[in-house]
Design an enzyme around this catalytic site. Structure first.
Site, short mmCIF file in Angstrom:
data_model
loop_
_atom_site.label_atom_id
_atom_site.label_comp_id
_atom_site.label_asym_id
_atom_site.label_seq_id
_atom_site.Cartn_x
_atom_site.Cartn_y
_atom_site.Cartn_z
N THR A 69 -3.95 -90.70 -25.27
CA THR A 69 -4.04 -89.58 -24.32
C THR A 69 -4.52 -90.06 -22.95
O THR A 69 -3.97 -89.65 -21.92
CB THR A 69 -5.02 -88.52 -24.87
OG1 THR A 69 -4.55 -88.10 -26.15
CG2 THR A 69 -5.10 -87.32 -23.93
N HIS B 204 4.17 -85.07 -23.38
CA HIS B 204 3.52 -84.44 -24.54
C HIS B 204 4.35 -84.74 -25.78
O HIS B 204 5.58 -84.70 -25.74
CB HIS B 204 3.46 -82.92 -24.35
CG HIS B 204 3.07 -82.20 -25.61
ND1 HIS B 204 1.76 -82.02 -25.99
CD2 HIS B 204 3.83 -81.66 -26.62
CE1 HIS B 204 1.73 -81.39 -27.16
NE2 HIS B 204 2.97 -81.15 -27.57
N ARG C 278 2.81 -94.04 -21.70
CA ARG C 278 1.63 -93.85 -20.84
C ARG C 278 1.06 -95.20 -20.40
O ARG C 278 0.61 -95.34 -19.25
CB ARG C 278 0.58 -93.03 -21.58
CG ARG C 278 0.97 -91.55 -21.71
CD ARG C 278 0.07 -90.84 -22.72
NE ARG C 278 0.30 -89.40 -22.76
CZ ARG C 278 -0.17 -88.62 -23.74
NH1 ARG C 278 -0.88 -89.14 -24.74
NH2 ARG C 278 0.07 -87.32 -23.72
N ARG D 231 4.59 -90.38 -31.18
CA ARG D 231 3.21 -90.44 -30.65
C ARG D 231 2.81 -91.89 -30.36
O ARG D 231 2.12 -92.16 -29.37
CB ARG D 231 2.23 -89.82 -31.65
CG ARG D 231 2.33 -88.32 -31.81
CD ARG D 231 1.57 -87.54 -30.76
NE ARG D 231 0.15 -87.70 -30.84
CZ ARG D 231 -0.71 -86.97 -30.13
NH1 ARG D 231 -0.27 -86.04 -29.28
NH2 ARG D 231 -2.00 -87.17 -30.22
N ASN E 270 -0.51 -87.59 -17.43
CA ASN E 270 -0.13 -88.60 -18.43
C ASN E 270 1.31 -88.43 -18.92
O ASN E 270 1.67 -88.90 -19.99
CB ASN E 270 -1.15 -88.66 -19.56
CG ASN E 270 -1.23 -87.37 -20.35
OD1 ASN E 270 -0.45 -86.44 -20.12
ND2 ASN E 270 -2.15 -87.31 -21.30
N PHE F 291 -11.35 -78.71 -19.14
CA PHE F 291 -10.11 -79.06 -18.43
C PHE F 291 -8.99 -78.05 -18.65
O PHE F 291 -7.89 -78.23 -18.13
CB PHE F 291 -9.64 -80.46 -18.83
CG PHE F 291 -9.38 -80.62 -20.32
CD1 PHE F 291 -8.17 -80.27 -20.89
CD2 PHE F 291 -10.37 -81.15 -21.15
CE1 PHE F 291 -7.94 -80.42 -22.25
CE2 PHE F 291 -10.14 -81.31 -22.52
CZ PHE F 291 -8.92 -80.94 -23.07
N LYS G 299 6.50 -83.92 -18.77
CA LYS G 299 5.66 -82.99 -18.01
C LYS G 299 5.99 -83.07 -16.51
O LYS G 299 6.76 -83.93 -16.09
CB LYS G 299 4.19 -83.27 -18.34
CG LYS G 299 3.89 -83.03 -19.84
CD LYS G 299 2.41 -82.85 -20.15
CE LYS G 299 1.66 -84.12 -20.31
NZ LYS G 299 0.31 -83.93 -20.95
N GLU H 235 4.96 -75.50 -31.98
CA GLU H 235 5.28 -75.74 -30.56
C GLU H 235 6.77 -75.57 -30.28
O GLU H 235 7.14 -75.03 -29.23
CB GLU H 235 4.82 -77.14 -30.17
CG GLU H 235 3.30 -77.28 -30.20
CD GLU H 235 2.82 -78.71 -29.99
OE1 GLU H 235 3.68 -79.62 -29.85
OE2 GLU H 235 1.60 -78.92 -29.99
N TYR I 7 -1.06 -74.80 -25.31
CA TYR I 7 -2.32 -75.56 -25.31
C TYR I 7 -3.48 -74.73 -25.86
O TYR I 7 -4.64 -74.99 -25.52
CB TYR I 7 -2.63 -76.04 -23.89
CG TYR I 7 -1.85 -77.27 -23.48
CD1 TYR I 7 -1.88 -78.44 -24.24
CD2 TYR I 7 -1.09 -77.28 -22.30
CE1 TYR I 7 -1.18 -79.57 -23.85
CE2 TYR I 7 -0.38 -78.42 -21.91
CZ TYR I 7 -0.44 -79.57 -22.69
OH TYR I 7 0.25 -80.70 -22.31
P1 DAT Z 1 -2.31 -85.41 -26.20
O1 DAT Z 1 -1.51 -84.96 -25.01
O2 DAT Z 1 -2.36 -86.92 -26.29
O3 DAT Z 1 -1.89 -84.76 -27.49
P2 DAT Z 1 -4.62 -83.65 -26.25
O4 DAT Z 1 -3.84 -82.74 -27.12
O5 DAT Z 1 -5.98 -84.05 -26.70
O6 DAT Z 1 -3.83 -84.99 -25.93
O7 DAT Z 1 -4.79 -82.99 -24.81
C1 DAT Z 1 -3.70 -82.31 -24.21
C2 DAT Z 1 -3.66 -82.68 -22.75
O8 DAT Z 1 -4.84 -82.19 -22.11
C3 DAT Z 1 -3.66 -84.18 -22.49
O9 DAT Z 1 -2.37 -84.73 -22.53
C4 DAT Z 1 -4.25 -84.25 -21.13
C5 DAT Z 1 -5.25 -83.12 -21.11
N1 DAT Z 1 -6.60 -83.58 -21.45
C6 DAT Z 1 -7.07 -83.88 -22.68
N2 DAT Z 1 -8.33 -84.27 -22.64
C7 DAT Z 1 -8.69 -84.22 -21.34
C8 DAT Z 1 -9.89 -84.49 -20.62
N3 DAT Z 1 -11.00 -84.93 -21.23
N4 DAT Z 1 -9.88 -84.32 -19.28
C9 DAT Z 1 -8.78 -83.88 -18.63
N5 DAT Z 1 -7.62 -83.60 -19.24
C10 DAT Z 1 -7.58 -83.76 -20.57
MG MG Z 2 -2.11 -82.84 -28.17
#
Ligand code: DAT
Ligand code: MG
Length: 152
Positions: free
Chosen positions: A93, A117, A104, A87, A114, A59, A11, A128, A51
């Site tokens: 996350t 992805h 991470r 993963r 973070n 967020f 990212k 994706e 997303y």
């Molecule tokens: P991951 O990237 O581990 O698959 P995710 O799909 O739940 O996690 O979320 C996608 C991205 O969105 C994550 O990398 C960072 C952001 N994100 C997720 N939850 C968040 C939150 N509570 N506050 C801020 N950003 C968040």
């Molecule tokens: Mg995700």
């Protein structure tokens, strides 16, 4: 055991901090193969598709703003059970919960930055990868020898 492909994104914070090489090196040392790579400034349309499961969450807008803010290095990575295996390498996350030794856990501090992805299931990976790559951009590895062949 299944040979799978997954979408990995270094990212914008990873590219800006010069950590995409470290991320690729870790994946390659695990034995996974990079079968597509593209440095791209993601536009809002692609970001929202990628997303879409988070649309409506508090967020979401800042997530789209962040992923479109600067170049992302998009990768298709191939290997045995690579969706789950990568993963684990990426870590939780929220970096405060990510194990040391994970990407991470070693390099990130906050959930909003973070670094990386990784697709969360085989079905997500298929969805994706199609958002980020044309089929013709993905290199096909021969199954019966070590040569690499260009897909067409
Ligand atoms: P991951 O990237 O581990 O698959 P995710 O799909 O739940 O996690 O979320 C996608 C991205 O969105 C994550 O990398 C960072 C952001 N994100 C997720 N939850 C968040 C939150 N509570 N506050 C801020 N950003 C968040
Ligand atoms: Mg995700």
């Amino acid at each position: 055991m299944a040979i799978e492909q997954t979408l990995i994104l270094c990212k914008p914070d990873a590219v800006a901090r010069g950590l995409s090489g470290e991320i690729i090196a870790r994946l390659e040392r695990r034995g996974y193969a990079i079968v597509a790579a593209k440095l791209i400034v993601c536009d809002a349309e692609r970001a929202k598709r990628h997303y879409s499961e988070h649309d409506g969450k508090p967020f979401f807008e800042s997530l789209v703003a962040y992923i479109t803010s600067a170049p992302t290095l998009a990768l298709v990575v191939e290997g045995a059970d690579v969706v789950d295996g990568s993963r684990v390498m990426i870590g939780a996350t929220n970096p405060t919960k990510a194990e040391p030794g994970s990407i991470r856990g070693d390099y990130a501090q906050t959930i909003g930055r973070n670094l990386v992805h990784g697709s969360d299931s085989a079905a997500s990976a298929v969805r994706e990868i199609a958002i980020w790559f044309e089929p013709s951009e993905i290199v096909k590895r021969s199954t019966d020898n070590d040569r690499w062949l260009i897909a067409n």
